[in-house]
Design an enzyme around this catalytic site. Sequence first.
Site, PDB file in Angstrom:
ATOM      1  N   GLY A  10      -3.385   4.177   9.981  1.00  0.00           N
ATOM      2  CA  GLY A  10      -2.735   5.006   8.973  1.00  0.00           C
ATOM      3  C   GLY A  10      -3.081   4.491   7.606  1.00  0.00           C
ATOM      4  O   GLY A  10      -3.897   4.052   7.511  1.00  0.00           O
ATOM      5  N   CYS A  11      -1.772   4.582   6.921  1.00  0.00           N
ATOM      6  CA  CYS A  11      -1.944   4.269   5.416  1.00  0.00           C
ATOM      7  C   CYS A  11      -2.440   2.482   5.338  1.00  0.00           C
ATOM      8  O   CYS A  11      -1.658   1.731   6.055  1.00  0.00           O
ATOM      9  CB  CYS A  11      -0.644   4.451   4.754  1.00  0.00           C
ATOM     10  N   PHE A  12      -3.605   2.439   4.612  1.00  0.00           N
ATOM     11  CA  PHE A  12      -3.781   0.991   4.642  1.00  0.00           C
ATOM     12  C   PHE A  12      -2.975  -0.072   3.986  1.00  0.00           C
ATOM     13  O   PHE A  12      -2.860  -1.158   4.129  1.00  0.00           O
ATOM     14  CB  PHE A  12      -5.471   0.688   4.084  1.00  0.00           C
ATOM     15  N   TRP A  13      -1.979   0.650   3.054  1.00  0.00           N
ATOM     16  CA  TRP A  13      -0.947  -0.484   2.409  1.00  0.00           C
ATOM     17  C   TRP A  13       0.082  -0.852   3.445  1.00  0.00           C
ATOM     18  O   TRP A  13       0.131  -2.082   3.433  1.00  0.00           O
ATOM     19  CB  TRP A  13      -0.250   0.489   1.571  1.00  0.00           C
ATOM     20  N   CYS A  14       0.153  -0.118   4.859  1.00  0.00           N
ATOM     21  CA  CYS A  14       1.076  -0.793   5.600  1.00  0.00           C
ATOM     22  C   CYS A  14       0.402  -1.610   6.334  1.00  0.00           C
ATOM     23  O   CYS A  14       0.777  -2.752   7.026  1.00  0.00           O
ATOM     24  CB  CYS A  14       1.457   0.493   6.703  1.00  0.00           C
TER      25      CYS A  14
END
Length: 176
Positions: A10-14
């Site tokens: 999913g979101c690479f920040w996570c």
Amino acid sequence: MSEKAIFAGGCFWCTEAVFQRIKGVSLVRSGFSGGNIKNPAYKEVITERTGHAEVVEVTFDSTIISYQNLLEVFFGTHDPTTLNRQGGDKGTHYRSAIFYTSETQKELAENFIDVLTDQRVFASPIVTEVTRFENFYPAEDYHSNYFNLNREQGFCQVVINPKVNKLSTYFKEFLK
């Protein structure tokens, strides 16, 4: 021994925030993989026309943390059963994927998915794709170390913090 693992959760920040906290991991870079153009920009990737996924490139010491352990963390901190989606984030760039760098990584990933499926760990089928790694393109600098630099932002509090807390609860033995 230094190795690389490429995960799309999913979101690479996570995903970046999770793997930065794992012992034996020396570097986590946010970027893009699995697409059909070279050096895509974030604004191109989110159009879904490039075919890229948001990924993290994890550099790790396999004498400290195994690839198998990284797979456990990967599957334990995102939802591998939602096609092209993680929570409120929708689109093919948010897909669940493993980009293997060796036949050993491929076998370990496929075998682990089989075990999770056989044990019915998830209520729905796992849709994580296991694909040969070809290229990693780093994301723009403002995506790097995002959670650590922006913990007070709403997205970080509501979406990333629960993943980091889950990591701390279920994977204590892997934490730095």
